[in-house]
Design a protein around this motif. Sequence first.
Motif, PDB file in Angstrom:
ATOM      1  N   MET A  13       0.795  -1.234   0.000  1.00 19.00           N
ATOM      2  CA  MET A  13       0.000   0.000   0.000  1.00 19.00           C
ATOM      3  C   MET A  13       0.832   1.291   0.000  1.00 19.00           C
ATOM      4  O   MET A  13       0.514   2.229  -0.728  1.00 19.00           O
ATOM      5  N   PRO A  14       1.896   1.351   0.827  1.00 13.58           N
ATOM      6  CA  PRO A  14       2.647   2.612   0.830  1.00 13.58           C
ATOM      7  C   PRO A  14       3.187   2.972  -0.553  1.00 13.58           C
ATOM      8  O   PRO A  14       3.271   4.145  -0.911  1.00 13.58           O
ATOM      9  N   ARG A  15       3.514   1.939  -1.327  1.00 16.56           N
ATOM     10  CA  ARG A  15       4.050   2.220  -2.665  1.00 16.56           C
ATOM     11  C   ARG A  15       2.939   2.789  -3.565  1.00 16.56           C
ATOM     12  O   ARG A  15       3.150   3.746  -4.302  1.00 16.56           O
ATOM     13  N   TYR A  16       1.744   2.202  -3.481  1.00 17.65           N
ATOM     14  CA  TYR A  16       0.611   2.775  -4.230  1.00 17.65           C
ATOM     15  C   TYR A  16       0.412   4.223  -3.796  1.00 17.65           C
ATOM     16  O   TYR A  16       0.189   5.103  -4.620  1.00 17.65           O
ATOM     17  N   TYR A  17       0.467   4.442  -2.505  1.00 15.75           N
ATOM     18  CA  TYR A  17       0.214   5.772  -1.948  1.00 15.75           C
ATOM     19  C   TYR A  17       1.216   6.774  -2.505  1.00 15.75           C
ATOM     20  O   TYR A  17       0.860   7.882  -2.902  1.00 15.75           O
ATOM     21  N   ARG A  18       2.487   6.345  -2.562  1.00 12.48           N
ATOM     22  CA  ARG A  18       3.534   7.232  -3.093  1.00 12.48           C
ATOM     23  C   ARG A  18       3.295   7.565  -4.560  1.00 12.48           C
ATOM     24  O   ARG A  18       3.366   8.718  -4.975  1.00 12.48           O
ATOM     25  N   TYR A  19       2.993   6.535  -5.345  1.00 13.48           N
ATOM     26  CA  TYR A  19       2.770   6.774  -6.771  1.00 13.48           C
ATOM     27  C   TYR A  19       1.553   7.660  -7.003  1.00 13.48           C
ATOM     28  O   TYR A  19       1.577   8.565  -7.832  1.00 13.48           O
ATOM     29  N   TYR A  64      -9.265   4.600 -12.342  1.00  9.75           N
ATOM     30  CA  TYR A  64      -9.349   4.950 -10.935  1.00  9.75           C
ATOM     31  C   TYR A  64      -9.320   6.468 -10.770  1.00  9.75           C
ATOM     32  O   TYR A  64      -8.563   7.155 -11.450  1.00  9.75           O
ATOM     33  N   ASN A  65     -10.127   6.941  -9.850  1.00 12.02           N
ATOM     34  CA  ASN A  65     -10.073   8.348  -9.467  1.00 12.02           C
ATOM     35  C   ASN A  65      -8.882   8.490  -8.501  1.00 12.02           C
ATOM     36  O   ASN A  65      -8.896   7.949  -7.392  1.00 12.02           O
ATOM     37  N   VAL A  66      -7.848   9.193  -8.962  1.00  9.65           N
ATOM     38  CA  VAL A  66      -6.574   9.224  -8.237  1.00  9.65           C
ATOM     39  C   VAL A  66      -6.736   9.806  -6.836  1.00  9.65           C
ATOM     40  O   VAL A  66      -6.263   9.232  -5.858  1.00  9.65           O
ATOM     41  N   GLN A  67      -7.445  10.938  -6.757  1.00  5.90           N
ATOM     42  CA  GLN A  67      -7.600  11.588  -5.443  1.00  5.90           C
ATOM     43  C   GLN A  67      -8.354  10.688  -4.473  1.00  5.90           C
ATOM     44  O   GLN A  67      -7.961  10.521  -3.310  1.00  5.90           O
ATOM     45  N   TYR A  68      -9.401  10.070  -4.983  1.00  4.93           N
ATOM     46  CA  TYR A  68     -10.223   9.217  -4.122  1.00  4.93           C
ATOM     47  C   TYR A  68      -9.402   8.036  -3.611  1.00  4.93           C
ATOM     48  O   TYR A  68      -9.405   7.718  -2.426  1.00  4.93           O
ATOM     49  N   LEU A  69      -8.677   7.408  -4.559  1.00  4.05           N
ATOM     50  CA  LEU A  69      -7.867   6.248  -4.188  1.00  4.05           C
ATOM     51  C   LEU A  69      -6.769   6.640  -3.196  1.00  4.05           C
ATOM     52  O   LEU A  69      -6.510   5.936  -2.211  1.00  4.05           O
ATOM     53  N   TYR A  70      -6.147   7.778  -3.465  1.00  6.42           N
ATOM     54  CA  TYR A  70      -5.083   8.286  -2.582  1.00  6.42           C
ATOM     55  C   TYR A  70      -5.636   8.509  -1.167  1.00  6.42           C
ATOM     56  O   TYR A  70      -5.062   8.047  -0.180  1.00  6.42           O
ATOM     57  N   ASP A  71      -6.800   9.172  -1.099  1.00  2.00           N
ATOM     58  CA  ASP A  71      -7.390   9.457   0.217  1.00  2.00           C
ATOM     59  C   ASP A  71      -7.772   8.165   0.928  1.00  2.00           C
ATOM     60  O   ASP A  71      -7.580   8.017   2.131  1.00  2.00           O
ATOM     61  N   GLU A  72      -8.336   7.240   0.135  1.00  2.00           N
ATOM     62  CA  GLU A  72      -8.827   5.993   0.730  1.00  2.00           C
ATOM     63  C   GLU A  72      -7.663   5.147   1.261  1.00  2.00           C
ATOM     64  O   GLU A  72      -7.724   4.616   2.365  1.00  2.00           O
ATOM     65  N   ILE A  73      -6.596   5.065   0.484  1.00  2.00           N
ATOM     66  CA  ILE A  73      -5.431   4.286   0.949  1.00  2.00           C
ATOM     67  C   ILE A  73      -4.826   4.975   2.169  1.00  2.00           C
ATOM     68  O   ILE A  73      -4.458   4.326   3.145  1.00  2.00           O
ATOM     69  N   GLY A  74      -4.770   6.295   2.130  1.00  2.00           N
ATOM     70  CA  GLY A  74      -4.278   7.051   3.290  1.00  2.00           C
ATOM     71  C   GLY A  74      -5.119   6.759   4.518  1.00  2.00           C
ATOM     72  O   GLY A  74      -4.604   6.565   5.616  1.00  2.00           O
ATOM     73  N   ARG A  75      -6.436   6.672   4.310  1.00  2.00           N
ATOM     74  CA  ARG A  75      -7.337   6.400   5.437  1.00  2.00           C
ATOM     75  C   ARG A  75      -7.077   4.983   5.977  1.00  2.00           C
ATOM     76  O   ARG A  75      -6.970   4.768   7.177  1.00  2.00           O
ATOM     77  N   LEU A  77      -4.375   3.306   5.794  1.00  2.00           N
ATOM     78  CA  LEU A  77      -3.076   3.273   6.479  1.00  2.00           C
ATOM     79  C   LEU A  77      -3.068   4.130   7.749  1.00  2.00           C
ATOM     80  O   LEU A  77      -2.061   4.203   8.441  1.00  2.00           O
ATOM     81  N   GLY A  78      -4.184   4.777   8.019  1.00  2.00           N
ATOM     82  CA  GLY A  78      -4.279   5.573   9.254  1.00  2.00           C
ATOM     83  C   GLY A  78      -3.584   6.917   9.148  1.00  2.00           C
ATOM     84  O   GLY A  78      -3.229   7.532  10.158  1.00  2.00           O
ATOM     85  N   LEU A  79      -3.407   7.396   7.910  1.00  2.00           N
ATOM     86  CA  LEU A  79      -2.625   8.623   7.741  1.00  2.00           C
ATOM     87  C   LEU A  79      -3.448   9.897   7.891  1.00  2.00           C
ATOM     88  O   LEU A  79      -2.910  10.989   7.831  1.00  2.00           O
ATOM     89  N   GLU A  80      -4.767   9.731   8.077  1.00  2.00           N
ATOM     90  CA  GLU A  80      -5.568  10.958   8.205  1.00  2.00           C
ATOM     91  C   GLU A  80      -5.425  11.535   9.605  1.00  2.00           C
ATOM     92  O   GLU A  80      -5.818  12.661   9.857  1.00  2.00           O
ATOM     93  N   LYS A 105       4.959  15.448   6.371  1.00  2.00           N
ATOM     94  CA  LYS A 105       3.973  15.519   5.296  1.00  2.00           C
ATOM     95  C   LYS A 105       2.980  14.351   5.411  1.00  2.00           C
ATOM     96  O   LYS A 105       1.827  14.447   4.998  1.00  2.00           O
ATOM     97  N   LEU A 106       3.464  13.266   5.976  1.00  2.00           N
ATOM     98  CA  LEU A 106       2.606  12.090   6.152  1.00  2.00           C
ATOM     99  C   LEU A 106       1.904  12.095   7.514  1.00  2.00           C
ATOM    100  O   LEU A 106       1.219  11.151   7.868  1.00  2.00           O
ATOM    101  N   GLY A 107       2.136  13.161   8.267  1.00  2.00           N
ATOM    102  CA  GLY A 107       1.464  13.273   9.569  1.00  2.00           C
ATOM    103  C   GLY A 107       2.246  12.674  10.721  1.00  2.00           C
ATOM    104  O   GLY A 107       1.720  12.518  11.820  1.00  2.00           O
ATOM    105  N   PHE A 108       3.511  12.301  10.482  1.00  2.00           N
ATOM    106  CA  PHE A 108       4.343  11.765  11.561  1.00  2.00           C
ATOM    107  C   PHE A 108       5.206  12.899  12.115  1.00  2.00           C
ATOM    108  O   PHE A 108       6.095  13.407  11.431  1.00  2.00           O
ATOM    109  N   ILE A 109       4.909  13.288  13.347  1.00  2.00           N
ATOM    110  CA  ILE A 109       5.574  14.456  13.925  1.00  2.00           C
ATOM    111  C   ILE A 109       6.502  14.003  15.048  1.00  2.00           C
ATOM    112  O   ILE A 109       6.039  13.407  16.034  1.00  2.00           O
ATOM    113  N   ILE A 110       7.782  14.286  14.894  1.00  2.00           N
ATOM    114  CA  ILE A 110       8.737  13.918  15.951  1.00  2.00           C
ATOM    115  C   ILE A 110       8.720  15.025  17.000  1.00  2.00           C
ATOM    116  O   ILE A 110       8.995  16.190  16.689  1.00  2.00           O
ATOM    117  N   ILE A 111       8.356  14.642  18.227  1.00  2.00           N
ATOM    118  CA  ILE A 111       8.163  15.687  19.242  1.00  2.00           C
ATOM    119  C   ILE A 111       9.261  15.713  20.302  1.00  2.00           C
ATOM    120  O   ILE A 111       9.313  16.626  21.119  1.00  2.00           O
TER     121      ILE A 111
END
Length: 211
Positions: A13-19, A64-75, A77-80, A105-111
């Motif tokens: 999935m992460p590879r799909y997400y990147r592409y 495939y609708n790119v934005q939809y697929l991107y958002d869905e895969i992100g969801r 993967l828990g990236l929202e 950018k992926l929502g991972f914040i080092i604190i």
Amino acid sequence: MGKEISQAVIRRMPRYYRYLGDLLDEGVERISSNELSEKMKVTASQIRQDLNNFGGFGQQGYGYNVQYLYDEIGRILGLEQQHNIIIIGAGNLGQALANYSKFEKLGFIIIGLFDINPKLKGQAPRGIPVMMLEELEDFASSHKIDIAALTMPKYTADSIANRLAGLGIRAIWNFAHVDLDLMDKNVVVENVHLSDSLMQLSYNMLQSRNE
Ligand code: NAI
């Protein structure tokens, strides 16, 4: 909770997400499985099979609708949601991770980073504070920590991992070269071993030389 998806599919999935992210950056709105297959060097049937796990998202003749697929895969993967990360071990690797800004950018914040070397106290790569390990409990009580990255020597890894689990940290990104022995089986661990990848590369070099 949706139906469970195999780890093999999740690993892709992460590879799909990147592409898909790259396609969005290029302004592409839709793409067929054949086009995606050419770009990603994965068979179109593999793509269709993988994406069917999530309901398909594709329409015959439309692609495939790119934005939809991107958002869905992100969801999926828990990236929202934002994930806060702390790093245990502020040496070369810990600081390199802290200095890499693209995780955000992926929502991972080092604190925060934690170490036992007092010389590092007060340092702040990219503004992220290095604290002493004994400050961990205090910090954890006042901050939401989702993930801990282990970048300290491996002989300390088990005790630190169990200490983190005791603080309610449910996910460990483990760079220490050891299989963690965690008492709390609900903690999820992702191991990253660059040397495994290098050894794999070395094997493949041998194979290609022998062909
Ligand atoms: P380093 O020596 O530069 O940094 C290690 C840091 O951990 C030091 O600042 C040290 O003071 C600190 N430390 C020692 N004991 C600690 C403890 N109990 N709690 C918190 N901090 C502690 O080493 P480097 O190169 O950054 O490597 C760190 C670890 O990551 C090593 O275990 C190494 O084997 C591993 N590593 C893993 C890689 C991977 O692909 N998984 C790649 C490179 C390193």
